[in-house]
Design a protein around this motif. Structure first.
Motif, PDB file in Angstrom:
ATOM      1  N   LEU A  96     -13.315  10.451 105.424  1.00  0.00           N
ATOM      2  CA  LEU A  96     -13.163   9.939 106.793  1.00  0.00           C
ATOM      3  C   LEU A  96     -13.101  11.040 107.841  1.00  0.00           C
ATOM      4  CD1 LEU A  96     -10.768   6.990 106.100  1.00  0.00           C
ATOM      5  CD2 LEU A  96     -12.998   6.827 107.168  1.00  0.00           C
ATOM      6  N   LYS A 231     -16.331   6.274  95.541  1.00  0.00           N
ATOM      7  CA  LYS A 231     -17.080   5.905  96.738  1.00  0.00           C
ATOM      8  C   LYS A 231     -17.522   7.067  97.603  1.00  0.00           C
ATOM      9  CE  LYS A 231     -14.163   4.417  99.916  1.00  0.00           C
ATOM     10  NZ  LYS A 231     -13.167   3.619 100.616  1.00  0.00           N
ATOM     11  N   TRP A 232     -17.109   8.295  97.257  1.00  0.00           N
ATOM     12  CA  TRP A 232     -17.436   9.403  98.144  1.00  0.00           C
ATOM     13  C   TRP A 232     -18.703  10.097  97.675  1.00  0.00           C
ATOM     14  CZ3 TRP A 232     -12.372   8.837  96.202  1.00  0.00           C
ATOM     15  CH2 TRP A 232     -11.476   8.278  97.106  1.00  0.00           C
TER      16      TRP A 232
ATOM     17  N   GLY B  90     -10.156  -1.200 100.365  1.00  0.00           N
ATOM     18  CA  GLY B  90     -10.084  -0.788 101.761  1.00  0.00           C
ATOM     19  C   GLY B  90     -11.110   0.277 102.031  1.00  0.00           C
ATOM     20  N   LEU B  91     -11.183   0.695 103.294  1.00  0.00           N
ATOM     21  CA  LEU B  91     -12.246   1.617 103.680  1.00  0.00           C
ATOM     22  C   LEU B  91     -11.859   3.074 103.493  1.00  0.00           C
ATOM     23  CD1 LEU B  91     -13.244  -0.345 106.856  1.00  0.00           C
ATOM     24  CD2 LEU B  91     -14.467  -0.278 104.702  1.00  0.00           C
ATOM     25  N   CYS B  92     -10.581   3.338 103.282  1.00  0.00           N
ATOM     26  CA  CYS B  92     -10.185   4.724 103.071  1.00  0.00           C
ATOM     27  C   CYS B  92     -10.014   4.946 101.577  1.00  0.00           C
ATOM     28  CB  CYS B  92      -8.920   5.031 103.847  1.00  0.00           C
ATOM     29  SG  CYS B  92      -7.568   3.922 103.460  1.00  0.00           S
ATOM     30  N   ARG B  93      -9.050   5.768 101.183  1.00  0.00           N
ATOM     31  CA  ARG B  93      -8.808   6.005  99.768  1.00  0.00           C
ATOM     32  C   ARG B  93      -8.425   4.724  99.033  1.00  0.00           C
ATOM     33  NH1 ARG B  93      -5.190  11.411  99.264  1.00  0.00           N
ATOM     34  NH2 ARG B  93      -5.043  11.275 101.513  1.00  0.00           N
ATOM     35  N   GLY B  95      -9.894   2.151  98.679  1.00  0.00           N
ATOM     36  CA  GLY B  95     -11.011   1.641  97.901  1.00  0.00           C
ATOM     37  C   GLY B  95     -11.066   2.185  96.479  1.00  0.00           C
ATOM     38  N   TYR B  96     -10.354   3.280  96.228  1.00  0.00           N
ATOM     39  CA  TYR B  96     -10.389   3.870  94.892  1.00  0.00           C
ATOM     40  C   TYR B  96      -9.058   3.658  94.164  1.00  0.00           C
ATOM     41  CZ  TYR B  96     -12.161   7.187  91.398  1.00  0.00           C
ATOM     42  OH  TYR B  96     -12.619   7.766  90.249  1.00  0.00           O
ATOM     43  N   GLY B 284     -12.101   5.723 112.131  1.00  0.00           N
ATOM     44  CA  GLY B 284     -11.574   5.336 110.831  1.00  0.00           C
ATOM     45  C   GLY B 284     -11.192   3.873 110.871  1.00  0.00           C
ATOM     46  N   PRO B 285     -10.780   3.316 109.732  1.00  0.00           N
ATOM     47  CA  PRO B 285     -10.555   1.868 109.651  1.00  0.00           C
ATOM     48  C   PRO B 285      -9.522   1.317 110.637  1.00  0.00           C
ATOM     49  CG  PRO B 285     -10.281   2.915 107.508  1.00  0.00           C
ATOM     50  CD  PRO B 285     -10.548   3.997 108.463  1.00  0.00           C
ATOM     51  N   THR B 314      -5.455  10.563 105.829  1.00  0.00           N
ATOM     52  CA  THR B 314      -6.472  11.274 106.603  1.00  0.00           C
ATOM     53  C   THR B 314      -6.809  10.610 107.937  1.00  0.00           C
ATOM     54  OG1 THR B 314      -7.388  11.732 104.456  1.00  0.00           O
ATOM     55  CG2 THR B 314      -8.647  12.481 106.331  1.00  0.00           C
TER      56      THR B 314
END
Lengths: 314, 366
Positions: A96, A231-232, B90-93, B95-96, B284-285, B314
Motif C-alpha cells: 500500500l 497477493k503482493w 480485506g485490501l491490506c494485509r 487479505g493474507y 489506502g482502504p 501501513t
C-alpha cells in the motif's frame, strides 16, 4: 543510445524504491522526449539520516531512504516524478505504500515549493502507459510523442531486464557456494541497506543470486501454487523465483527491511513451508543501525553451516 | 480447505462456526450464521490479556497487531468447541490473514475447516457468497436475503446506539445508567430472532437513552476519533480509549464503523471531493475516509483529534503526514496512538489526561 537534443525541463528521479524496478523505463522515457533526467546519488548515511528525520518514525527503512533521495533532489530539478503503482490485477497488488507514495511525498514536502509529477497506475486508474503519458502531457509534451517515447522506452526496459535475468540465472551454474537472496529489488540494490550485505557475501566467496531477477510469468504461476492467496506482486515474484530454483542453491537468505509489511507475513509462510526441505535459511532484517558487525557475524555463521553441509573445509 | 477428519464424516454434520472477536459485531454475525446458514455459532470468550499472549506467541513478530488478536481469538474459539473458522478478507494485509492463520493453526496441530473469504476474490462481490456453499442446511435464497438484510439492520442499530452512547456517557448524572441501557441492548440483540425483535430492542434502548438525565454544557469538549478499522472499533484493542476519554467529560465522536465504512459507504469518489487538495489519489482502504473525517471534524470546530492505529499498520502510517497538514491548517491538536500487544492502560491514561488538559486549556484561552 540515440540521444536527442536536450531542451526540455529537468526531471528528478529518486534512486530508491521502484527506481530499481523501473529505472530504465523512466529514464529512457524522459530521454526520448528530450527532457533532462537527474537521478539522485546512491544512498549513503546522510541520505538515510535526512530521510529518517522527514518520514514518520514508523515508516519502513526503504521509504525513509526514499524521502532522503527526494530531499537531495529538491532545488536540482524542475519536477520530481513520483508515480503511484497500485496493482496489476487480482492478487497482484503492490504494498500500500506504493499506492500512497505521491500523496505522502507531497504532504511531507508541502512547504518546500517543489513541483511533483504524479500519476496513478492500476486497474480502474489507467495502465502504466497512460500514467506516464499523462505526466508528460501535464508538462506540455504532445500525446503522440509521449506514447511513442513510452513504447520505445518499454521495449528497451524489457530487453534490459531480460539481459539481467539471463545474467542472474547463469549464476546457478557456477561452482562453489550459491545463495539465493530473496529481497525486494529496492533492498538488494540499495547501496546502504541490502547492497552491503550482498557485497559482504561476495567477499566471503559466495555466489549471490537474486530471487527477484527472474522470469516474472513463471514466478507468478509458481507462487500461486505455493500460496494461493498471496497477493503482493513483488512478493510473489520473489517467492516464485526462489521456489523455481531453490534446488540449485545451497542456502536461502530472506532479506527484508524493518518493518516491511508484506515480508512480515510472507517470510513466516516461507519458513513454515520450507523448514523441512533441508536447505539452510537465514532471515535478516535490516534497520538504520550504524554498525555492520552484527550482520557480518550472522552471515559468517550461516555460510559456515552451508560449508559444513556441503562437506567443505571451514 | 476441508480437513480430512471432516470429509470422512456424513454430510449431515452441523458445522460449529466461529468468527474472531471484533467489537460488538459478533452478535449480528451469530444471528446470520444461525438463521441464514443454519449452523451452530460458537461464542469464544471475550478478548483478554491471555488472548493477546497466545496470539503474539505464535504470530510472526512484525505482523500488525490485529493478526495477533485474531489468531489468539481463533485459538480460543477452537478451544471453545468450534470446528469451522470464518476469516474475512480485506485490501491490506488482512487479505493474507486467512492463509497464514490457517497454516499456523495447522502447524500447531488443530483440526478444523477454514472458510477464507480471500480465496473467493474474483473481482465480483457476489462471488463471496460462494464461501457459504458448504452449508448444506442453509435457507432458501429469498430467506437468505431477508436474514442478510436483518443482519445489516442489527449492525446499523448497534452502531447508532454505540455512537450515541460515547457522545453522552461522560455527562450522565447517575453513573452507569448509559452502560446499563447499552448492555441491555446487547443482550436483547443476542436473543433477537426476527426483525421485529431487533427493532423492538433498538426502540427500547433509544427510549432508555433519551430518559437518562444528562448534564452537558452548551459547548462541551468534543474529540473526534479516527484510525485503523479494527483497532479503532474494538474497545479491547484500543484499551477502552473512548470510554476513558468520555469519563473525563468529553463528547467522543467516531465516524468509522461498519455502518459508515461498509453498509452506507459514500464511495471513494464522493468522499474525495472535499479532500482533493490534500491528496490526489486513493491512498489506502480506509485512508480517504479517515482524511475526509479528520477534515470534517476540523471544520466543525472539534477541540482535538485522536488517530488510533495498531503497530505496523501501513495505510494508517501513510496518512499521518496528511493529518499533520490538516492539524497545521486548522490549528487542531492531533494525538497519535499506536497500539501493540500491551494491555496495560496506565500509560495511555497519562497521555489522555495530558491531552485532555491541553484541549481544555486551549478552549478557555481561545
Amino acid at each position: 543510445m540515440e540521444q536527442k537534443k536536450i531542451s526540455g525541463p529537468t526531471i528528478g528521479i529518486p534512486r530508491a524504491l521502484l527506481y530499481h524496478r523501473y529505472g530504465v523505463l523512466w529514464t529512457e522515457f524522459w530521454n526520448q522526449l528530450g527532457a533532462r533526467v537527474v537521478v539522485s546519488k546512491p544512498t549513503d548515511r546522510a541520505t538515510l539520516d535526512e530521510g529518517s528525520a522527514l518520514a514518520e518514525a514508523e515508516m519502513c527503512l526503504s521509504v525513509k531512504t526514499y524521502m532522503g533521495h527526494v530531499k537531495a533532489l529538491i532545488g536540482r530539478c524542475d519536477y520530481i516524478m513520483v508515480p503511484a503503482y497500485t496493482s496489476f490485477g487480482i492478487r497482484r497488488t503492490m504494498c500500500l505504500t506504493f499506492q500512497a507514495l505521491p500523496d505522502v511525498t507531497e504532504a511531507i514536502f508541502r512547504n518546500s515549493g517543489q513541483k511533483f509529477l504524479t500519476c496513478s497506475i492500476g486497474p480502474g486508474r489507467g495502465s502504466a502507459e497512460e500514467g506516464m503519458v499523462s505526466m508528460a502531457e501535464s508538462i506540455g509534451y504532445g500525446r503522440k510523442a509521449a506514447v511513442r517515447a513510452y513504447r520505445a522506452a518499454a521495449k528497451k526496459a524489457e530487453a534490459a531486464y531480460a539481459a539481467r535475468v539471463k545474467q542472474n540465472e547463469a549464476l546457478y551454474k557456477k561452482d562453489g557456494i550459491r545463495v539465493i537472496v530473496a529481497a525486494h529489488s529496492y533492498v538488494a540494490e540499495d547501496a546502504f541497506s541490502g547492497g552491503y550485505i550482498l557485497e559482504m557475501l561476495r567477499k566471503m566467496g559466495v555466489t549471490v543470486i537474486r530471487a527477484d531477477l527472474t522470469d516474472r510469468k513463471k514466478a507468478l504461476a509458481r507462487s500461486a501454487h505455493f500460496s494461493p492467496t498471496m497477493k503482493w506482486e513483488m512478493s510473489r515474484e520473489i517467492t516464485g523465483g526462489m521456489l523455481n530454483h531453490w534446488k540449485e542453491a545451497d542456502g536461502l537468505l530472506l532479506l527484508s527491511v524493518y518493518p516491511c509489511a508484506p515480508d512480515s507475513m510472507v517470510n513466516d509462510m516461507i519458513i513454515r513451508k520450507m523448514e523441512d526441505c533441508g536447505i539452510p535459511i537465514l532471515t535478516l532484517t535490516l534497520d538504520a543501525q550504524n554498525g555492520v558487525a552484527g550482520a557480518e557475524t550472522r552471515l559468517e555463521s550461516f555460510i559456515d553451516i552451508i560449508r559444513m553441509k556441503k562437506g567443505m573445509r571451514l | 480447505m476441508i480437513d480430512e477428519q471432516f470429509t470422512a464424516e456424513p454430510r449431515r454434520r452441523k458445522k460449529k462456526v466461529a468468527f474472531p472477536v471484533f467489537s460488538h459485531y459478533n452478535i449480528p454475525i451469530a444471528y446470520f450464521v444461525e438463521n441464514a446458514l443454519r449452523a451452530e455459532y460458537i461464542n469464544q470468550p471475550p478478548l483478554t490479556r491471555r488472548t493477546m499472549e497466545i496470539g503474539a506467541k505464535y504470530s510472526p513478530d512484525m505482523v500488525c497487531t490485529p493478526f495477533k488478536t485474531v489468531l489468539g481469538s481463533s485459538i480460543e474459539a477452537l478451544e471453545a468447541g468450534a470446528d469451522t473458522l470464518i476469516m474475512p478478507m480485506g485490501l491490506c494485509r488482512l487479505g493474507y490473514y486467512g492463509e497464514l492463520e490457517e497454516q499456523i493453526l495447522r502447524d500447531l496441530g488443530y483440526h478444523f475447516e477454514m472458510i477464507n473469504m480471500a480465496e473467493y476474490t474474483t473481482g465480483r462481490a457476489l462471488d463471496y457468497l460462494k464461501a457459504f456453499r458448504g452449508f448444506r442446511d442453509r435457507v432458501s435464497p429469498v430467506r437468505f436475503g431477508q436474514v442478510a438484510l436483518n443482519t445489516l439492520k442489527m449492525a446499523e442499530h448497534l452502531d447508532e446506539m454505540e455512537s450515541e452512547y460515547y457522545k453522552n456517557v461522560g455527562f450522565e448524572t447517575q453513573k452507569g445508567a448509559y452502560e446499563k441501557a447499552f448492555k441491555t441492548l446487547l443482550s436483547e440483540m443476542k436473543n433477537a430472532g426476527d426483525l421485529a425483535a431487533i427493532d423492538a430492542a433498538y426502540a427500547k434502548c433509544k427510549t432508555a437513552f433519551s430518559e437518562i438525565p444528562v448534564e452537558k454544557d452548551e459547548f462541551p469538549l468534543r474529540v473526534g476519533i479516527l484510525g485503523e478499522y479494527f483497532t479503532v472499533m474494538d474497545a479491547f484493542s484500543n484499551c477502552d480509549l473512548e470510554k476513558m476519554l468520555a469519563d473525563m467529560g468529553v463528547e467522543v465522536h467516531r465516524w468509522m464503523n461498519v455502518t459508515h465504512r461498509n453498509i452506507h459507504y459514500p464511495g471513494e469518489k464522493n468522499l474525495h471531493v472535499r479532500i482533493s487538495d490534500l491528496c490526489s489519489y486513493e491512498m489506502g482502504p480506509t485512508s480517504t475516509a479517515n482524511i475526509w473525517c479528520a477534515r470534517d471534524y476540523a471544520e466543525r470546530g472539534f477541540d482535538g483529534l485522536i488517530h488510533v492505529k495498531s503497530a505496523g499498520c501501513t495505510p494508517e502510517i501513510d496518512i499521518m503526514p496528511v493529518l499533520r497538514e490538516i492539524s497545521e491548517q486548522y490549528d487542531i491538536p492531533v494525538l497519535y496512538l499506536t497500539y501493540d500487544t500491551e494491555t496495560g492502560t496506565a500509560g495511555l491514561l497519562t497521555r489522555l489526561e495530558a491531552f485532555y488538559d491541553m484541549i481544555r486549556m486551549r478552549k478557555k484561552v481561545v
